[in-house]
Design a protein around this motif. Structure first.
Motif, short mmCIF file in Angstrom:
data_model
loop_
_atom_site.label_atom_id
_atom_site.label_comp_id
_atom_site.label_asym_id
_atom_site.label_seq_id
_atom_site.Cartn_x
_atom_site.Cartn_y
_atom_site.Cartn_z
N TYR A 118 -7.81 9.02 -6.11
CA TYR A 118 -6.98 9.79 -5.19
C TYR A 118 -6.60 11.13 -5.81
O TYR A 118 -6.44 11.22 -7.03
CB TYR A 118 -5.68 9.03 -4.86
N GLU A 119 -6.43 12.12 -4.96
CA GLU A 119 -5.82 13.37 -5.37
C GLU A 119 -4.49 13.47 -4.64
O GLU A 119 -4.39 13.07 -3.47
CB GLU A 119 -6.72 14.56 -5.02
N ALA A 120 -3.47 13.96 -5.34
CA ALA A 120 -2.13 13.96 -4.75
C ALA A 120 -1.34 15.17 -5.19
O ALA A 120 -1.59 15.76 -6.25
CB ALA A 120 -1.37 12.69 -5.15
N ILE A 121 -0.39 15.55 -4.36
CA ILE A 121 0.65 16.50 -4.72
C ILE A 121 1.92 15.69 -4.94
O ILE A 121 2.31 14.89 -4.08
CB ILE A 121 0.89 17.55 -3.62
N ASP A 170 -0.13 18.73 -9.24
CA ASP A 170 -1.36 18.27 -8.60
C ASP A 170 -2.04 17.31 -9.57
O ASP A 170 -2.24 17.65 -10.75
CB ASP A 170 -2.29 19.45 -8.31
N ILE A 171 -2.39 16.12 -9.09
CA ILE A 171 -2.94 15.11 -9.98
C ILE A 171 -4.16 14.44 -9.37
O ILE A 171 -4.41 14.55 -8.16
CB ILE A 171 -1.89 14.03 -10.34
N ARG A 172 -4.87 13.74 -10.22
CA ARG A 172 -5.96 12.85 -9.77
C ARG A 172 -5.73 11.50 -10.43
O ARG A 172 -5.52 11.43 -11.64
CB ARG A 172 -7.31 13.42 -10.15
N LEU A 173 -5.74 10.43 -9.64
CA LEU A 173 -5.43 9.10 -10.16
C LEU A 173 -6.49 8.10 -9.71
O LEU A 173 -6.83 8.04 -8.53
CB LEU A 173 -4.06 8.64 -9.66
N VAL A 224 -0.21 3.89 -4.78
CA VAL A 224 -0.08 5.17 -5.49
C VAL A 224 1.34 5.71 -5.36
O VAL A 224 1.95 6.15 -6.34
CB VAL A 224 -1.11 6.19 -4.98
N LYS A 225 1.88 5.65 -4.16
CA LYS A 225 3.24 6.15 -3.95
C LYS A 225 4.24 5.34 -4.77
O LYS A 225 5.16 5.90 -5.39
CB LYS A 225 3.59 6.06 -2.46
N LEU A 280 -1.31 12.84 -0.13
CA LEU A 280 -2.24 11.91 -0.78
C LEU A 280 -3.58 11.90 -0.05
O LEU A 280 -3.62 11.85 1.18
CB LEU A 280 -1.65 10.51 -0.79
N LYS A 281 -4.65 11.95 -0.84
CA LYS A 281 -6.00 11.96 -0.28
C LYS A 281 -6.92 11.12 -1.17
O LYS A 281 -6.96 11.31 -2.38
CB LYS A 281 -6.53 13.39 -0.21
#
Length: 253
Positions: free
Chosen positions: A145-148, A193-196, A206-207, A220-221
């Protein structure tokens, strides 16, 4: 098994069943099409809608257009926000509502789910066996996932995720890989900005992982599932069929 021309030999099916499976005609409609001479098999006009045909070998045409038969359909969707990962819902639009009519006859379903406000890669298929393989907890299929994130994500968070964090219900997550892409100020507040990459698919995982370290996901994407990345050419709401190479990757071939 293949025939002398190298074509794969499958089982024979009734012509009207083939058309029904593809959503092209009901059995009664197939009879009318046959009476009207609109269906051919290997160039011959068909007189019986119950004719047994091997769709893997014979060339079927309806009104001069090839009829492409397949038992299963595999779709990659870039799920938009405000659409739910379900086959039907009384109140909200579902991912099935995004599909063209030609795919609805296959009765596809989402492989897993993404939250209503989450974007990104979602697979849809009617292949229950493959879906089970991808969703089985024993398989530990990675999902990226990529997230802010609201808050300054740091190396300590990465270490915590790598060790596994305890969620609000007491569950401890499997080791996850966190990559910090950038940290910045927005409206006077820290953001990241992260990638997990996680190996599970718990509810809102993730949240909840970021909540466990005192931070909040604001966007979240999902960008990959197993070896399959989201096609960057797909805008939110767009989809396409998987190609043969992508299917082989998913099946681990």
């Amino acid at each position: 098994m293949t025939n002398e021309s190298g074509k794969k030999i499958g089982k024979k099916l009734r012509l009207d069943k083939i058309l029904s499976h593809l959503g092209l005609a009901t059995r009664s409609e197939s009879k009318k099409l046959v009476k009207q001479g609109r269906i051919t098999v290997d160039g011959t006009i068909i007189k019986d809608s119950g004719l047994q045909v091997d769709p893997e070998v014979s060339a079927i045409e309806l009104d001069g257009q090839p009829v492409r038969y397949r038992e299963f359909v595999y779709l990659m969707l870039n799920k938009p926000q405000d659409v739910i990962s379900a086959t039907e819902d009384r109140h909200d639009r579902t991912v099935i509502d995004l599909l063209d009519a030609e795919y609805l006859a296959f009765e596809p379903f989402p492989v897993g789910r993404l939250d209503k406000d989450t974007e990104g890669l979602l697979l849809l298929t009617n292949d229950g066996k493959l879906a089970h393989e991808l969703l089985s907890p024993r398989k530990h299929v990675p999902k990226t996932y990529e997230a802010i994130v609201f808050g300054a994500v740091d190396e300590a968070d990465g270490a915590a995720f790598k060790a596994g964090v305890e969620l609000d219900d007491g569950y401890k997550t499997m080791p996850a890989e966190l990559e910090i892409i950038r940290r910045y100020e927005q409206d006077g507040a820290p953001h990241s900005d992260i990638r997990l990459t996680i190996m599970e698919g718990k509810f809102h995982q993730v949240k909840r992982m970021f909540e466990a370290v005192g931070k909040k996901v604001v966007f979240l994407k999902r960008v990959s599932m197993g070896p399959l990345p989201l096609d960057p050419e797909l805008s939110p709401g767009e989809y396409r069929e998987l190609d043969e190479e992508e299917l082989r990757l998913l099946r681990g071939e």
